[in-house]
Motif scaffolding. Structure first.
Motif, PDB file in Angstrom:
ATOM      1  N   THR A 124      48.218  89.424  35.950  1.00 52.31           N
ATOM      2  CA  THR A 124      47.370  90.286  35.112  1.00 52.31           C
ATOM      3  C   THR A 124      47.566  91.756  35.469  1.00 52.31           C
ATOM      4  N   MET A 125      47.760  92.035  36.742  1.00 55.03           N
ATOM      5  CA  MET A 125      47.991  93.416  37.181  1.00 55.03           C
ATOM      6  C   MET A 125      49.336  93.955  36.691  1.00 55.03           C
ATOM      7  N   LEU A 126      50.262  93.049  36.341  1.00 57.81           N
ATOM      8  CA  LEU A 126      51.586  93.467  35.857  1.00 57.81           C
ATOM      9  C   LEU A 126      51.613  93.746  34.354  1.00 57.81           C
ATOM     10  N   LEU A 127      50.542  93.421  33.644  1.00 63.68           N
ATOM     11  CA  LEU A 127      50.529  93.561  32.181  1.00 63.68           C
ATOM     12  C   LEU A 127      50.883  94.962  31.672  1.00 63.68           C
ATOM     13  N   PRO A 128      50.372  96.050  32.296  1.00 61.33           N
ATOM     14  CA  PRO A 128      50.715  97.392  31.782  1.00 61.33           C
ATOM     15  C   PRO A 128      52.218  97.651  31.694  1.00 61.33           C
ATOM     16  N   VAL A 129      52.998  97.087  32.613  1.00 58.59           N
ATOM     17  CA  VAL A 129      54.449  97.290  32.582  1.00 58.59           C
ATOM     18  C   VAL A 129      55.039  96.680  31.315  1.00 58.59           C
ATOM     19  N   PHE A 130      54.506  95.544  30.882  1.00 56.98           N
ATOM     20  CA  PHE A 130      54.988  94.882  29.676  1.00 56.98           C
ATOM     21  C   PHE A 130      54.499  95.589  28.411  1.00 56.98           C
ATOM     22  N   ILE A 131      53.306  96.145  28.469  1.00 53.17           N
ATOM     23  CA  ILE A 131      52.731  96.809  27.298  1.00 53.17           C
ATOM     24  C   ILE A 131      53.404  98.155  27.036  1.00 53.17           C
ATOM     25  N   TYR A 132      53.766  98.867  28.103  1.00 53.43           N
ATOM     26  CA  TYR A 132      54.334 100.217  27.957  1.00 53.43           C
ATOM     27  C   TYR A 132      55.824 100.251  28.319  1.00 53.43           C
ATOM     28  N   THR A 133      56.535  99.205  27.960  1.00 52.48           N
ATOM     29  CA  THR A 133      57.966  99.116  28.297  1.00 52.48           C
ATOM     30  C   THR A 133      58.795 100.236  27.671  1.00 52.48           C
ATOM     31  N   GLY A 151      60.745  97.264  23.859  1.00 53.73           N
ATOM     32  CA  GLY A 151      59.284  97.258  23.829  1.00 53.73           C
ATOM     33  C   GLY A 151      58.739  96.090  23.021  1.00 53.73           C
ATOM     34  N   VAL A 152      59.391  95.772  21.920  1.00 49.92           N
ATOM     35  CA  VAL A 152      58.967  94.637  21.091  1.00 49.92           C
ATOM     36  C   VAL A 152      59.185  93.321  21.845  1.00 49.92           C
ATOM     37  N   ILE A 153      60.358  93.181  22.455  1.00 48.21           N
ATOM     38  CA  ILE A 153      60.678  91.953  23.188  1.00 48.21           C
ATOM     39  C   ILE A 153      59.747  91.771  24.382  1.00 48.21           C
TER      40      ILE A 153
END
Length: 484
Positions: A124-133, A151-153
């Motif tokens: 859950t703490m890693l989510l921002p990295v995936f959201i703001y790729t 970013g889409v992928i």
């Protein structure tokens, strides 16, 4: 006198034959124990790795930008998350392996639940990295069009992130008991389903990128459902006694062990990630990234074999240390390293022979295939190195000294390998070859250091440390139960 001499010679011959027979039996018995773990582990890891390769193969035929974007997300973003979660889960591998060897079977289920909690919070703490790729990649100097598609992928990859939590922990829980054959069966079925769904959604119905990613998500989650059902549905009667409130108590020690394990493995897995990022700043980045991604995928296939041996040696070492058998632990290490090195050498020769011809599995571009051919020699030597280095890391996991290896990785990879690679790639102007050579030097030095550490380790002390670790958890949980 002649008869006496003859009698002594016959006695010596019989003694030598007995020693040889005993050694061959020991190798055979140890090899069987090792391959019970390594065989399914290799197949499972190869199948799981194959999921990404299959997705990449179908996406590669959608377009070069999509292929480059997926390569970055898979090699950089997912490997970043994979490194953290797999590394933290390796703490569970130490605890489960040593507890099983010490016959404290009930503790394995408690350790598993604690690891679920720790890894879910971490994911859950890693989510921002995936959201703001997209903005992150642009800030790192990557191409704008590739960054946008990445970013889409990455948003599609969020369910894959959470699948790692259950995948890694269940695998290590089952491996510690040599029950990982069920994982191999699930992986085989999932691989077939993924190939069919990828073809159906991207070729037959032409859903493009969304179709490929939907198939990828399902492929990562289907085995998890099967593994969890096997664990809690009666497949592990001795080691799973149901959900327990003990999983929520005394979490800090497992968090510390998970963090040191995570740092150790992350420093290794992120090494190739940095290689891709450095390549993205070179001229003709799209071709360079595509060629490097193909080489790393081929290297990754071989790495699955080495990771299978890593799993085997970590389980065998942790089990033997838990039992209090240092000599058996040492014998397991020698046996595992030797067999992995032999397989690595055979693959080294194989990939030197085929060179760039393997690139056409992943791409239709002759330019990319030519670039792969130029990198083939480095690829072959990387495969040879990777047949030994991960196995030695598995020894560290089994013994529980991940923090020591973390310091070794920092020195060899980040203080030596990467700076040398930057100098060769950018200053000497050797491009991606220079970067790769520098990083291979770091891997070679790390392998030598781990060999020295393993040879100089006092394994009697490691037995005492394992016993102390197992007793510490057992006593803590007994006290918590009594207080409750």
């Amino acid at each position: 006198m002649g008869d006496d001499l003859r009698s002594k010679l016959l006695t010596k011959v019989e003694s030598d034959e007995e020693i040889e027979d005993t050694l061959s039996k020991r190798v055979w018995i140890e090899s069987k124990k090792m391959w019970v773990i390594a065989g399914p582990a290799i197949f499972t890891r190869a199948s799981t790795f194959g999921l990404g390769v299959i997705s990449q193969a179908f996406i590669g035929h959608i377009g070069p930008t999509e292929l480059a974007a997926f390569s970055i997300v898979q090699t950089v973003l997912l490997r970043f998350a994979n490194g953290i979660l797999l590394g933290m889960a390796s703490g569970l591998e130490t605890l489960c392996g040593q507890s099983f060897g010490a016959k404290q079977y009930h503790m394995l289920g408690v350790h598993l639940q604690r690891s679920w909690l720790v890894l879910t919070v971490t994911a859950t703490m890693l989510l921002p990295v995936f959201i703001y790729t997209s903005p992150i990649l642009k800030a790192l100097g990557q191409d704008d069009s590739i960054s946008e598609v990445s970013g889409v992928i990455s948003l599609w990859s969020i369910p894959v992130l959470y699948s790692f939590v259950f995948s890694f922990t269940c695998q290590m829980f089952l491996q510690a008991q040599s029950k990982n054959m069920i994982i191999a069966y699930l992986a085989a079925v999932t691989l077939g389903i993924h190939i069919f769904l990828s073809w159906l959604l991207t070729v037959r119905y032409d859903y493009g990128l969304p179709g490929a990613m939907l198939s990828t998500i399902l492929a990562f989650w289907l085995p998890n459902i099967g593994q969890v059902y096997f664990v809690i549905g009666g497949g592990c009667k001795d080691t799973w006694n149901g959900f327990s409130t003990l999983a929520y108590k005394d979490l800090w020690p497992i968090i510390k062990l998970s963090l040191t394990s995570g740092v150790m493995l992350c420093l290794e897995l992120w090494y190739n990630t940095i290689l891709v990022l450095l390549t993205g700043n070179l001229q003709n980045a799209e071709v360079a990234i595509d060629a490097l991604a193909i080489c790393l995928n081929i290297n990754g296939w071989e790495m699955m074999i080495s990771l299978g041996f890593l799993a085997a040696v970590s389980v065998r070492v942790s089990n033997e240390l838990g039992k209090g058998s240092p000599k058996h632990a040492i014998f397991s290490i020698y046996n595992c390293v030797l067999q992995s090195a032999i397989i690595g050498f055979a693959l080294f020769v194989f990939f030197l022979f085929f060179r760039g011809r393997l690139a056409y599995i992943f791409t239709d571009s002759e330019e990319v295939a030519t670039a792969v051919d130029r990198l083939s020699t480095l690829l072959a030597f990387s495969i040879l190195l990777n047949s030994v280095q991960p196995v030695l890391s598995g020894v560290a996991v089994g013994a529980g000294w991940q923090s020591v290896v973390a310091y070794v990785n920092i020195g060899c990879y980040y203080l030596l390998g990467i700076p040398i690679g930057v100098v060769l790639g950018y200053v000497v102007n050797w491009g991606v070859k220079g970067v790769w050579i520098g990083m291979m030097i770091g891997t070679l030095i790390q392998t030598i250091v781990l060999c020295i550490i393993t040879l100089k380790t006092d394994w009697d002390k490691q037995v005492a440390s394992a016993r102390q670790r197992v007793n510490r958890w057992l006593l803590a949980d007994t006290e918590s139960t009594n207080l409750a």
